[in-house]
Design an enzyme around this catalytic site. Structure first.
Site, PDB file in Angstrom:
ATOM      1  CD  GLU A  75      -2.684   0.973   2.759  1.00 37.80           C
ATOM      2  OE1 GLU A  75      -3.795   1.738   2.631  1.00 37.80           O
ATOM      3  OE2 GLU A  75      -2.092   0.279   3.745  1.00 37.80           O
ATOM      4  CE  LYS A 150      -7.050   0.988   3.645  1.00 33.06           C
ATOM      5  NZ  LYS A 150      -6.107   1.715   4.392  1.00 33.06           N
ATOM      6  CB  CYS A 184      -4.113  -1.697   4.806  1.00 34.16           C
ATOM      7  SG  CYS A 184      -3.060  -1.408   6.530  1.00 34.16           S
TER       8      CYS A 184
END
Length: 320
Positions: A75, A150, A184
């Site tokens: 990321e 995301k 994440c």
């Protein structure tokens, strides 16, 4: 550069170094195997985009030497570009990253074509309709590019960087099966991974960026939980090093890992390969999708089959 490289299962005889469970193959199970690599990308101040591109190519070449078919970057992999255009101790703000989108895509797209690999180019901050998104990119060897925003955005991303939440989960077909890319913080929400599995994903790739041990272990432990719950592989990696002039990127704590369900015939701790924490390196491992099918049918536990979808019927088809 150090690396981690476990044995290639294709080179093992069926009667050597394998458990009893793997000797008793289930008829009709598809024995799809492929090799993945994950990059512990070292963040440091750079002078130009060319310097960034050279570092990316260096890692891709290592993965290619390992004969990896899919390689994962972490990321916020493009944040060093903020230091390249900054002056002295003052880097550009995060909102300037979209200015590099065309160069970023061209760089990774070219490498995927040249090396014949599927490359998950970590995430890059993109802009659409005046809003910023933290977007993962999948580069196919034939030149196609797929994206996944995301979905769950941390307080820092929202308050300090004004990043917006993605609003759509996607899964991606590959010659090796269906995959998902969840970034994440996304891995800390079990529902979204359930949806990805319900839509056919056997492997979830998780690019990550965490600045301390607390954040790192939150993501890492959740990756293990999602692998157990859904009987899938999870491939994860993070940034290492430091960007002295970029706010909220001055500290990084990262480690790559290839994570499995905790069941025979997988390693007892559920880790096929992992890197050395905070080291600049690449890992590699072989994924056998047939083993997932086997444990889903006759494993010690059958966590995917035994879901109580009668208690939550809205989730049964993996629909939002």
């Amino acid at each position: 550069m150090p690396f981690s490289f476990p044995p290639n299962r294709d080179s093992m005889d069926d009667n050597e170094n394998v458990s009893d469970a793997t000797r008793h193959r289930i008829p009709g199970v598809n024995r799809v195997k492929f090799r993945v690599s994950a990059v512990q990308f070292r963040l440091h101040s750079i002078a130009s985009f060319d310097e960034f591109a050279g570092q990316v190519e260096h890692y891709v070449r290592i993965a290619h030497e390992f004969a990896a078919q899919v390689v994962l970057f972490p990321e916020f992999v493009t944040t060093p570009l903020l230091s390249a255009a900054g002056e002295g101790k003052q880097a550009l703000p995060i909102r300037r990253l979209p200015e590099y989108t065309d160069q970023y895509i061209e760089c990774f797209q070219s490498l995927a074509r040249r090396f014949g690999m599927h490359i998950i180019g970590g995430t890059h901050v993109t802009e659409r309709n005046g809003r910023l998104y933290n977007t993962a990119h999948l580069f196919y060897p034939d030149g196609r590019v797929a994206t996944q925003d995301k979905l769950h955005v941390t307080p820092t991303e929202t308050e300090a960087w004004n990043l917006a939440k993605g609003d759509r989960l996607q899964v991606f077909p590959t010659p090796f099966g269906t995959i998902a890319i969840l970034t994440c913080y996304d891995m800390e929400f079990p529902e979204i991974v359930r949806m990805a599995r319900a839509r056919g994903a056997d492997v979830v790739f998780c690019p990550s960026c965490t600045d301390d041990r607390h954040g790192f272990y939150r993501v890492r432990y959740c990756c293990h939980a999602r692998a157990v719950e859904n009987q899938i592989y999870v491939v994860t990696t993070g940034t290492v090093g430091a960007l002295d002039t970029v706010d909220f990127m001055r500290a990084n704590y990262g480690q790559a890992a290839v994570i499995t369900p905790n069941d025979i015939p997988f390693p007892p701790q559920g880790v096929l390969a992992e890197g050395e924490i905070n080291q600049d390196m690449v890992i590699a491992a072989d994924l056998d999708l047939g083993l997932l099918e086997e444990v889903r049918r006759q494993g010690s536990v059958l966590t995917w089959r035994d879901r109580r979808t009668d208690l939550y019927p809205d989730w049964e088809r993996g629909e939002p």
